[in-house]
Write an enzyme that holds these catalytic residues in place. Structure first.
Site, PDB file in Angstrom:
ATOM      1  N   GLU A  45       0.772  -1.151  -0.060  1.00 34.67           N
ATOM      2  CA  GLU A  45      -0.064   0.287   0.137  1.00 34.67           C
ATOM      3  C   GLU A  45       0.911   1.477   0.159  1.00 34.67           C
ATOM      4  OE1 GLU A  45      -2.584   2.447   3.295  1.00 34.67           O
ATOM      5  OE2 GLU A  45      -2.235   0.673   3.656  1.00 34.67           O
ATOM      6  N   ASP A  49       0.756   3.857  -3.072  1.00 38.45           N
ATOM      7  CA  ASP A  49       0.365   5.178  -3.015  1.00 38.45           C
ATOM      8  C   ASP A  49       1.452   6.209  -3.746  1.00 38.45           C
ATOM      9  OD1 ASP A  49      -0.889   7.561  -1.797  1.00 38.45           O
ATOM     10  OD2 ASP A  49       1.095   7.693  -0.795  1.00 38.45           O
ATOM     11  N   ASP A 118      -7.005   1.088   0.431  1.00 39.68           N
ATOM     12  CA  ASP A 118      -5.612   0.628   0.552  1.00 39.68           C
ATOM     13  C   ASP A 118      -5.346  -0.510  -0.292  1.00 39.68           C
ATOM     14  OD1 ASP A 118      -5.477   2.461   2.531  1.00 39.68           O
ATOM     15  OD2 ASP A 118      -5.835   1.019   4.284  1.00 39.68           O
ATOM     16  N   GLU A 121      -4.583   0.558  -3.932  1.00 37.74           N
ATOM     17  CA  GLU A 121      -2.928   1.131  -3.680  1.00 37.74           C
ATOM     18  C   GLU A 121      -2.070   0.053  -3.896  1.00 37.74           C
ATOM     19  OE1 GLU A 121      -3.594   5.370  -1.511  1.00 37.74           O
ATOM     20  OE2 GLU A 121      -2.811   3.614  -0.263  1.00 37.74           O
TER      21      GLU A 121
END
Length: 228
Positions: A45, A49, A118, A121
């Protein structure tokens, strides 16, 4: 490792076939079911991002070469925020394939915005690790679709815009009131009413108060601008 039919179908929705399927499994594994032999998706995650951020920054930079940093920043934030990631996650039904612990499943984890965002990502990071940045960029740009082109609408902070509208006309700031709350504790729906001191109102429902307030403000602004 051979993927289940369910995960193979998810690969089709995602638009990427994994050379290393373990990466996909890890990206979909929530901490509620992780163990020493089954790592969760939190590290992915973190990486995803950053990959998403670079893809979106580059896309915005190329889409409008005259835009200033001040114009690009809110557009960028609108494209990478949790709400946008969760929206894309729902689009490809990530919730169906999330690997969750029993307690998280019982509390509606497959529908929770934070978990969906989450996981989205983490899946982006898994594609990046599996096939590199260009592959990840193709997946992200395909899934985000025309959001880059219509981002000005999405990046507008409706609460701020409505407050500015009111102040420009000598009014007090708008007030927001929670008038109803429905659904189970783990997946509530909030109904928010926004009211101007001049009496105009609008209501909206959403899974979070913040989102409901933004939607109510947006709806009221739309009504005010239409009635000019």
């Amino acid at each position: 490792m051979k993927l289940s039919r369910e995960l193979a179908d998810f690969e089709d929705r995602l638009g990427h076939q994994f050379k290393t399927p373990d990466l996909l499994v890890r990206a979909l594994t929530h901490s509620s079911i992780s163990s020493k032999t089954r790592p969760d998706n939190q590290r992915l995650e973190f990486l995803g991002d950053r990959v998403l951020g670079l893809v979106m920054a580059e896309a915005l930079f190329e889409a409008d070469r005259q835009a200033s940093e001040g114009q690009l920043a809110p557009r960028f934030n609108a494209l990478v925020r949790k709400e946008a990631c969760a929206e894309v996650a729902r689009q490809i039904d990530i919730g169906v394939v999330l690997k969750l612990g029993r307690s998280e499943m019982m509390s509606g984890g497959r529908r929770k915005e934070a978990l969906l965002a989450d996981a989205m990502e983490a899946v982006i990071a898994a594609v990046y690790q599996d096939a590199g940045f260009e592959a990840a960029k193709v997946v992200v740009k395909t899934l985000w679709g025309d959001r880059v082109e219509r981002v000005d609408e999405d990046s507008r902070d409706s609460k701020t815009a409505l407050q500015e509208w009111a102040q420009a006309r000598g009014q007090k700031p708008p007030t927001y009131t929670e008038i109803a709350r429905s659904g189970p504790d783990h997946a509530p729906i909030f109904t928010i009413e926004v009211m101007l001191s001049s009496g105009e109102t609008a209501t909206a429902e959403a899974p979070s108060k913040r989102q409901a307030e933004q939607t109510a403000a947006k709806d009221l602004l739309s009504t005010l601008e239409t009635s000019k």
